[in-house]
Scaffold this motif. Structure first.
Motif, PDB file in Angstrom:
ATOM      1  N   UNK A 114     -17.688 -10.891  -9.947  1.00 58.02           N
ATOM      2  CA  UNK A 114     -18.839 -10.096  -9.511  1.00 58.02           C
ATOM      3  C   UNK A 114     -18.686  -9.675  -8.051  1.00 58.02           C
ATOM      4  N   UNK A 115     -18.213 -10.594  -7.214  1.00 56.51           N
ATOM      5  CA  UNK A 115     -17.995 -10.262  -5.801  1.00 56.51           C
ATOM      6  C   UNK A 115     -16.922  -9.198  -5.654  1.00 56.51           C
ATOM      7  N   UNK A 116     -15.875  -9.295  -6.441  1.00 57.06           N
ATOM      8  CA  UNK A 116     -14.809  -8.295  -6.403  1.00 57.06           C
ATOM      9  C   UNK A 116     -15.321  -6.939  -6.858  1.00 57.06           C
ATOM     10  N   UNK A 117     -16.114  -6.915  -7.913  1.00 57.25           N
ATOM     11  CA  UNK A 117     -16.684  -5.664  -8.406  1.00 57.25           C
ATOM     12  C   UNK A 117     -17.600  -5.036  -7.354  1.00 57.25           C
ATOM     13  N   UNK A 118     -18.403  -5.847  -6.696  1.00 55.18           N
ATOM     14  CA  UNK A 118     -19.283  -5.351  -5.636  1.00 55.18           C
ATOM     15  C   UNK A 118     -18.466  -4.774  -4.493  1.00 55.18           C
ATOM     16  N   UNK A 119     -17.403  -5.475  -4.120  1.00 54.69           N
ATOM     17  CA  UNK A 119     -16.546  -4.992  -3.032  1.00 54.69           C
ATOM     18  C   UNK A 119     -15.870  -3.681  -3.407  1.00 54.69           C
ATOM     19  N   UNK A 120     -15.409  -3.560  -4.649  1.00 52.84           N
ATOM     20  CA  UNK A 120     -14.764  -2.331  -5.082  1.00 52.84           C
ATOM     21  C   UNK A 120     -15.752  -1.174  -5.105  1.00 52.84           C
ATOM     22  N   UNK A 121     -16.975  -1.436  -5.538  1.00 51.56           N
ATOM     23  CA  UNK A 121     -17.992  -0.390  -5.541  1.00 51.56           C
ATOM     24  C   UNK A 121     -18.288   0.062  -4.111  1.00 51.56           C
ATOM     25  N   UNK A 122     -18.326  -0.881  -3.194  1.00 51.39           N
ATOM     26  CA  UNK A 122     -18.568  -0.547  -1.786  1.00 51.39           C
ATOM     27  C   UNK A 122     -17.415   0.282  -1.222  1.00 51.39           C
ATOM     28  N   UNK A 123     -16.190  -0.041  -1.603  1.00 52.43           N
ATOM     29  CA  UNK A 123     -15.031   0.730  -1.149  1.00 52.43           C
ATOM     30  C   UNK A 123     -15.122   2.162  -1.642  1.00 52.43           C
ATOM     31  N   UNK A 124     -15.475   2.340  -2.917  1.00 57.24           N
ATOM     32  CA  UNK A 124     -15.618   3.689  -3.477  1.00 57.24           C
ATOM     33  C   UNK A 124     -16.698   4.455  -2.727  1.00 57.24           C
ATOM     34  N   UNK A 125     -17.816   3.771  -2.450  1.00 52.43           N
ATOM     35  CA  UNK A 125     -18.912   4.408  -1.720  1.00 52.43           C
ATOM     36  C   UNK A 125     -18.464   4.834  -0.318  1.00 52.43           C
ATOM     37  N   UNK A 126     -17.759   3.961   0.371  1.00 48.61           N
ATOM     38  CA  UNK A 126     -17.279   4.285   1.722  1.00 48.61           C
ATOM     39  C   UNK A 126     -16.254   5.411   1.698  1.00 48.61           C
ATOM     40  N   UNK A 127     -15.413   5.443   0.676  1.00 45.20           N
ATOM     41  CA  UNK A 127     -14.430   6.516   0.590  1.00 45.20           C
ATOM     42  C   UNK A 127     -15.100   7.860   0.344  1.00 45.20           C
TER      43      UNK A 127
END
Length: 165
Positions: free
Chosen positions: A52-65
């Motif tokens: 779940x933490x990894x998924x949240x981090x990946x979603x945040x990366x996509x948002x920042x990109x």
């Protein structure tokens, strides 16, 4: 029916005693089994939390990109716009049917970040892009990327969904 010999009775008795001893021993392993199951459940929960933490981090990366300004490289024949009028935001190209998140990333790597860039592509640029992406010739026209980009640029998301979903 043949009768059992003394030796067979002794073997049968020993098997019975061995079974009885194993039964007694297996009762004492219940606490170990509970400890094992508790540890297993804790590790499974820990793995779920990590996922779940990894998924949240990946979603945040996509948002920042998506928020990150695109590298604006002006062709040598055009005059670069002043920084105050240059729009460096990205559009969500993954909404275009036939692209998805991976396709959006591929387009970003090709320097396409906005719906307007897709709308303004020439037929020759379409063919070059299809070659670079490894798509069949005519794929962009077949999937109607320009039409989809036009609707999305106008903010007609409902109409886009109705026509292309």
């Amino acid at each position: 029916m043949p009768a059992f010999t003394t030796q067979q009775w002794v073997i049968l008795f020993l098997v019975f005693v061995l079974g009885w001893l194993l039964g007694l021993l297996s009762r004492s392993t219940k606490k170990w089994r509970r400890a094992y199951e508790t540890e297993r459940d804790a590790r499974i929960e820990e793995q779920r939390e990590q996922a779940a933490a990894l998924e949240t981090a990946q979603a945040r990366i996509v948002e920042l990109e998506r928020e990150r300004p695109a590298a604006a490289i002006a062709p040598a024949t055009t005059v670069a716009s002043p920084a105050s009028t240059l729009d460096l935001r990205r559009d969500d190209l993954s909404l275009i049917r036939g692209l998805g998140p991976e396709g959006e990333q591929d387009l970003n790597e090709e320097g396409l970040y906005r719906y307007g860039q897709i709308i303004e592509m020439t037929t020759a640029e379409e063919a070059e892009l299809e070659d670079r992406l490894g798509a069949d010739r005519g794929y962009i026209r077949q999937e109607q990327w320009r039409e989809q980009a036009q609707l999305l640029a106008e903010g007609a998301l409902a109409e886009h969904r109705a026509r292309f979903s």
